[in-house]
Design a protein around this motif. Structure first.
Motif, PDB file in Angstrom:
ATOM      1  N   CYS A  10       0.837  -1.206   0.000  1.00 12.79           N
ATOM      2  CA  CYS A  10       0.000   0.000   0.000  1.00 12.79           C
ATOM      3  C   CYS A  10       0.873   1.257   0.000  1.00 12.79           C
ATOM      4  N   HIS A  36      -2.758  -4.821  -7.447  1.00 15.95           N
ATOM      5  CA  HIS A  36      -2.907  -4.467  -6.035  1.00 15.95           C
ATOM      6  C   HIS A  36      -4.263  -3.778  -5.814  1.00 15.95           C
ATOM      7  N   CYS A  40      -7.098  -4.689  -2.951  1.00 13.61           N
ATOM      8  CA  CYS A  40      -6.834  -3.977  -1.697  1.00 13.61           C
ATOM      9  C   CYS A  40      -7.965  -2.979  -1.403  1.00 13.61           C
ATOM     10  N   CYS A  43      -6.706   0.729  -0.636  1.00 14.52           N
ATOM     11  CA  CYS A  43      -6.287   1.537  -1.787  1.00 14.52           C
ATOM     12  C   CYS A  43      -7.463   1.830  -2.720  1.00 14.52           C
TER      13      CYS A  43
HETATM   14 ZN   LIG Z   1      -3.248  -1.195  -0.773  1.00 16.75          ZN
END
Ligand SMILES: [Zn+2]
Lengths: 168, 197
Positions: A10, A36, A40, A43
């Motif tokens: 992150c 990602h 995630c 994020c």
């Molecule tokens: Zn992340």
């Protein structure tokens, strides 16, 4: 086939999100970053907030904010209007108003119950103008009070007032 | 179980238009991909839009794009990120296509409750008149150099190369200013949201 991109953290992804929000980074440019992002939640939320900023800034700007206006009932304008009595007499007499009438008779609404509120801001007062929907503006500057017809041409005394502060 | 019958986009007439000669060989890998990724994609869309019916509509749009463009993805490891971007872009397009008059806080709260989806906090819900104004003020407070690149990007739609040309600076300098400015706006937004303006 391209080798598997190293997973991003992150902390590595976060500084790139403004460029993603700006449309400057695509999955083809940075597959690891988007992989990602796909998994995630933190994020994703961060990017959604960047996107919210883009959407907000793309909104058309509203018109300039109106100055704060203090609204009073019309009779609260009486002291201002009374101070304007001489000026009003001078200005209104030629238009056919009986000179013997008190000045306020000429500018008061026919029925107070239906009167629009008079707007007073600093040294400016809007008063009903005798006809439905008609407004006249009283501008007090020091000892002088000037009656202004806002419908008059632009070279009228209205220019002496502060137009931005007038509302009627 | 049948993956086809379980997917909401299958009965759509547009689907049959899009795939007039669909064969099981073509459909199966894609439908199984969509089936596998449906929930994550719907969650991504749900970060932007409020109502379930809008999430359905956007997911259907994403599914069609997947069917049409899956061949353009060369790297199988890039598929997840590509799907994410498709879903995000479709949600943003949907938001832009709506009446973007920001809602008042009470309005969003009411419709949020009416939708029965408390717990989500999508962009659409966060976009109130007050927050739009606060973000504009935050932009006004940025250093002029950062504000300028953000304005050129958003107001004039210039890409980074064009902004660099306009300002006579490098593209890298444009991106540094843009990232700093946007990060500062995001910090301000986060502060606003944590205070629940
Ligand atoms: Zn992340």
């Amino acid at each position: 086939m391209t080798p598997a991109a190293a997973p991003l953290t992150c902390a590595e992804a976060e500084p790139l999100l403004p460029l993603v929000a700006d449309g400057a980074l695509s999955p083809a440019d940075d597959p690891a970053l988007f992989d990602h992002l796909a998994t995630c939640p933190g994020c994703q939320e961060s990017l959604a907030h960047h996107d919210l900023i883009s959407l907000a800034l793309a909104q058309p700007r509203p018109a300039a904010p109106q100055p704060r206006v203090i609204r009073h009932r019309w009779w609260l304008a009486l002291p201002v209007a009374a101070a304007a009595g001489l000026v009003l007499n001078l200005l209104l007499a030629p238009s056919g108003t009986a000179p013997s009438q008190p000045p306020m008779a000429a500018i008061s609404p026919p029925a107070p119950a239906q009167a629009d509120p008079i707007i007073i801001e600093r040294d400016v007062a809007a008063v009903p103008g005798g006809m439905p929907g008609k407004r006249l503006i009283l501008v007090r500057r020091g000892d002088q009070v000037v009656l202004v017809d806002p419908a008059a041409p632009v070279d009228s005394p209205r220019q002496d007032a502060t137009p931005a502060s007038l509302r009627y | 179980m049948s993956a086809i019958l379980d997917l909401p986009w299958i009965p759509s007439p547009r689907m049959t238009e899009a795939l007039p000669v669909a064969t099981p060989a073509l459909q199966d890998p894609v439908t199984s991909l969509l089936e596998r990724e449906a929930e994550p994609l719907r969650r991504v869309i749900g970060r932007y839009v409020r109502h379930e019916h809008a999430v359905d509509e956007i997911f259907q749009e994403v599914s069609l794009k997947v069917l049409r463009r899956i061949d353009t993805v060369r790297d199988p490891l890039a598929v997840r990120g590509w799907l994410f971007q498709l879903a995000r872009n479709a949600a943003l397009d949907w938001l832009r296509s709506q009446d973007r008059r920001p809602a008042s806080p009470s309005e969003t709260l009411d419709t949020h409750r009416a939708a029965g989806d408390l717990g989500r906090n999508p962009v659409e819900h966060l976009m109130t008149t007050e927050r739009v104004e606060a973000i504009r003020r935050a932009l006004d407070d940025l250093p002029a150099s950062q504000r300028e690149v953000i304005r050129l990007r958003i107001d004039e739609g210039l890409d980074h190369e064009a902004i660099a040309l306009r300002l006579g600076i490098s593209r890298q300098a444009v991106e540094v200013r843009l990232c700093r400015g946007r990060a500062a706006l995001k910090d301000r937004l986060d502060a606003i949201l944590s205070g629940d303006l």
